[in-house]
Design a protein around this motif. Structure first.
Motif, mmCIF file in Angstrom:
data_model
loop_
_atom_site.group_PDB
_atom_site.id
_atom_site.type_symbol
_atom_site.label_atom_id
_atom_site.label_comp_id
_atom_site.label_asym_id
_atom_site.label_seq_id
_atom_site.Cartn_x
_atom_site.Cartn_y
_atom_site.Cartn_z
ATOM 1 N N ALA A 1 6.324 2.017 -2.383
ATOM 2 C CA ALA A 1 6.402 0.584 -2.124
ATOM 3 C C ALA A 1 5.086 -0.007 -1.625
ATOM 4 C CB ALA A 1 7.512 0.297 -1.108
ATOM 5 N N GLU A 2 4.290 0.793 -0.923
ATOM 6 C CA GLU A 2 3.040 0.312 -0.322
ATOM 7 C C GLU A 2 1.873 1.228 -0.666
ATOM 8 O OE1 GLU A 2 3.887 -0.822 4.006
ATOM 9 O OE2 GLU A 2 5.325 0.772 3.575
ATOM 10 N N PRO A 3 1.555 1.391 -1.936
ATOM 11 C CA PRO A 3 0.510 2.357 -2.290
ATOM 12 C C PRO A 3 -0.850 2.054 -1.652
ATOM 13 C CG PRO A 3 1.097 0.996 -4.176
ATOM 14 C CD PRO A 3 2.078 0.687 -3.097
ATOM 15 N N ASP A 4 -1.129 0.783 -1.375
ATOM 16 C CA ASP A 4 -2.414 0.440 -0.752
ATOM 17 C C ASP A 4 -2.490 0.929 0.694
ATOM 18 O OD1 ASP A 4 -3.145 -0.770 -3.093
ATOM 19 O OD2 ASP A 4 -2.744 -2.813 -2.398
ATOM 20 N N SER A 5 -1.349 1.209 1.305
ATOM 21 C CA SER A 5 -1.329 1.711 2.684
ATOM 22 C C SER A 5 -1.575 3.215 2.746
ATOM 23 C CB SER A 5 0.024 1.409 3.343
ATOM 24 O OG SER A 5 0.204 0.022 3.454
ATOM 25 N N TRP A 6 -1.610 3.870 1.581
ATOM 26 C CA TRP A 6 -1.773 5.328 1.502
ATOM 27 C C TRP A 6 -2.894 5.674 0.516
ATOM 28 C CZ3 TRP A 6 1.055 7.938 4.960
ATOM 29 C CH2 TRP A 6 2.194 7.311 5.491
ATOM 30 N N PRO A 7 -4.135 5.261 0.808
ATOM 31 C CA PRO A 7 -5.224 5.526 -0.137
ATOM 32 C C PRO A 7 -5.627 7.003 -0.136
ATOM 33 C CG PRO A 7 -6.117 4.610 1.872
ATOM 34 C CD PRO A 7 -4.607 4.579 2.011
ATOM 35 N N THR A 8 -6.347 7.369 -1.187
ATOM 36 C CA THR A 8 -6.972 8.693 -1.186
ATOM 37 C C THR A 8 -8.160 8.627 -0.226
ATOM 38 O OG1 THR A 8 -8.494 8.139 -2.960
ATOM 39 C CG2 THR A 8 -6.352 9.078 -3.612
ATOM 40 N N LEU A 9 -8.669 9.773 0.134
ATOM 41 C CA LEU A 9 -9.812 9.803 1.041
ATOM 42 C C LEU A 9 -11.010 9.075 0.432
ATOM 43 C CD1 LEU A 9 -10.994 10.728 3.704
ATOM 44 C CD2 LEU A 9 -11.544 12.913 2.631
ATOM 45 N N HIS B 1 -4.637 -1.650 7.826
ATOM 46 C CA HIS B 1 -3.359 -1.644 7.111
ATOM 47 C C HIS B 1 -2.986 -0.256 6.598
ATOM 48 C CE1 HIS B 1 -3.317 -5.965 7.327
ATOM 49 N NE2 HIS B 1 -4.529 -6.002 6.809
ATOM 50 N N VAL B 2 -3.883 0.698 6.775
ATOM 51 C CA VAL B 2 -3.659 2.056 6.276
ATOM 52 C C VAL B 2 -2.662 2.783 7.179
ATOM 53 C CG1 VAL B 2 -4.777 4.296 5.908
ATOM 54 C CG2 VAL B 2 -5.867 2.198 5.099
ATOM 55 N N ARG B 3 -1.681 3.430 6.552
ATOM 56 C CA ARG B 3 -0.660 4.178 7.303
ATOM 57 C C ARG B 3 -0.955 5.669 7.304
ATOM 58 N NH1 ARG B 3 5.155 1.748 6.561
ATOM 59 N NH2 ARG B 3 5.292 3.084 8.349
ATOM 60 N N TYR C 1 -10.416 5.345 0.662
ATOM 61 C CA TYR C 1 -10.492 4.948 2.071
ATOM 62 C C TYR C 1 -11.945 4.836 2.527
ATOM 63 C CZ TYR C 1 -9.723 5.088 7.150
ATOM 64 O OH TYR C 1 -9.714 4.808 8.489
ATOM 65 N N SER C 2 -12.775 5.791 2.112
ATOM 66 C CA SER C 2 -14.171 5.777 2.559
ATOM 67 C C SER C 2 -14.938 4.591 1.985
ATOM 68 C CB SER C 2 -14.870 7.091 2.205
ATOM 69 O OG SER C 2 -14.918 7.262 0.817
ATOM 70 N N SER C 3 -14.484 4.061 0.846
ATOM 71 C CA SER C 3 -15.169 2.902 0.266
ATOM 72 C C SER C 3 -14.505 1.578 0.652
ATOM 73 C CB SER C 3 -15.223 3.034 -1.261
ATOM 74 O OG SER C 3 -13.918 3.003 -1.794
ATOM 75 N N THR C 4 -13.457 1.635 1.481
ATOM 76 C CA THR C 4 -12.757 0.430 1.924
ATOM 77 C C THR C 4 -13.485 -0.176 3.120
ATOM 78 O OG1 THR C 4 -10.654 1.367 1.231
ATOM 79 C CG2 THR C 4 -10.543 -0.443 2.777
ATOM 80 N N ALA C 5 -13.562 -1.483 3.132
ATOM 81 C CA ALA C 5 -14.184 -2.169 4.268
ATOM 82 C C ALA C 5 -13.397 -1.855 5.540
ATOM 83 C CB ALA C 5 -14.200 -3.675 4.013
ATOM 84 N N GLU C 6 -14.119 -1.706 6.631
ATOM 85 C CA GLU C 6 -13.480 -1.326 7.900
ATOM 86 C C GLU C 6 -12.396 -2.323 8.316
ATOM 87 O OE1 GLU C 6 -14.782 0.145 12.308
ATOM 88 O OE2 GLU C 6 -16.207 0.295 10.661
ATOM 89 N N SER C 7 -12.589 -3.594 8.012
ATOM 90 C CA SER C 7 -11.599 -4.613 8.403
ATOM 91 C C SER C 7 -10.272 -4.422 7.657
ATOM 92 C CB SER C 7 -12.154 -6.016 8.139
ATOM 93 O OG SER C 7 -12.408 -6.179 6.758
ATOM 94 N N GLU C 8 -10.309 -3.815 6.481
ATOM 95 C CA GLU C 8 -9.089 -3.597 5.696
ATOM 96 C C GLU C 8 -8.400 -2.278 6.041
ATOM 97 O OE1 GLU C 8 -9.699 -4.177 1.518
ATOM 98 O OE2 GLU C 8 -11.078 -5.827 1.875
ATOM 99 N N ARG C 9 -9.043 -1.426 6.803
ATOM 100 C CA ARG C 9 -8.488 -0.117 7.124
ATOM 101 C C ARG C 9 -7.318 -0.192 8.098
ATOM 102 N NH1 ARG C 9 -14.124 3.135 7.839
ATOM 103 N NH2 ARG C 9 -14.707 3.070 5.648
#
Length: 167
Positions: free
Chosen positions: A71-79, A92-94, A82-90
Motif C-alpha cells: 500500500a505504501e511502497p514509497d515508505s519502504w525504499p531500497t537502500l 516518511h520512510v518506515r 533511500y541514499s538518493s532521497t532528499a533528507e527532508s523526504e526521509r
C-alpha cells in the motif's frame, strides 16, 4: 525467558493447564516404559500448534508489514533509493528493503505493535526462534532484538525481518 513464562505468554491459562496435564500423562507413560517418544511428541505438538497467541500475533504483524509494503511502497525504499532521497523526504520512510531483509525502523515497529495491540518482545522471540528475525548474537546476549546494519555509512538500529517471512 524460562519455558514456563514463555508458555504463559503464548497460551491462555486453561490451555496451559491442559498442556501440563497432557505432559504429566506423557511423562507417566514414559516412566513406565522408559520411552521418551510420548513426551517429545507432546512437546512438539504443543510447540508447533497453530493458534497460540504469539503465533497469531506474529501472523498479524507480518500481514500488516506485507500490506504496508504493497500500500505504501514509497515508505519502504531500497537502500539505493533511500541514499538518493532528499533528507527532508526521509521522514516518511518506515523501513528499508535490502537484499533478503526488511529493515524496520524502531518507530515503525512500536507504532505497528501498539496499533495492533501486540506483545512486541514476544513477537521478536517468536520470529527469532523461527529464523525470521536476524539479531546478532552479541545483541541477543544483551537482551536486545535489533540489528545494526550499515545505512548511509553508519550503523542504524532496526528490526531485521526476512522478506521470505512476509505473506
Amino acid at each position: 525467558m524460562d519455558p514456563a513464562t514463555a508458555l504463559r505468554k503464548c497460551l491462555p491459562q486453561d490451555e496451559v493447564d491442559a498442556f501440563n496435564q497432557e505432559l504429566r500423562e506423557a511423562l507417566t507413560r514414559a516412566a513406565d516404559s522408559l520411552d521418551l517418544a510420548p513426551v517429545v511428541a507432546t512437546l512438539n505438538r504443543w510447540r508447533h500448534r497453530p493458534g497460540t497467541r504469539l503465533g497469531e500475533q506474529r501472523t498479524r504483524l507480518l500481514a500488516a508489514l506485507g500490506h504496508s509494503l504493497l500500500a505504501e511502497p514509497d515508505s519502504w525504499p531500497t537502500l539505493g533509493t533511500y541514499s538518493s532521497t532528499a533528507e527532508s523526504e526521509r521522514r516518511h520512510v518506515r523501513g528499508l528493503l535490502q537484499g533478503d531483509w526488511l529493515h524496520i525502523l524502531p518507530s515503525t515497529w512500536r507504532q505497528l505493535t501498539r496499533e495492533l495491540g501486540l506483545d512486541g518482545s514476544g513477537i521478536c522471540h517468536e520470529l527469532h526462534q523461527r529464523g525470521e528475525l536476524h539479531v546478532p548474537p552479541s545483541r541477543r546476549r544483551a537482551g536486545d532484538w535489533q540489528a545494526s546494519p550499515r545505512i548511509l555509512g553508519r550503523p542504524t538500529r532496526v528490526y531485521q525481518v526476512a522478506l521470505s517471512a512476509l505473506p
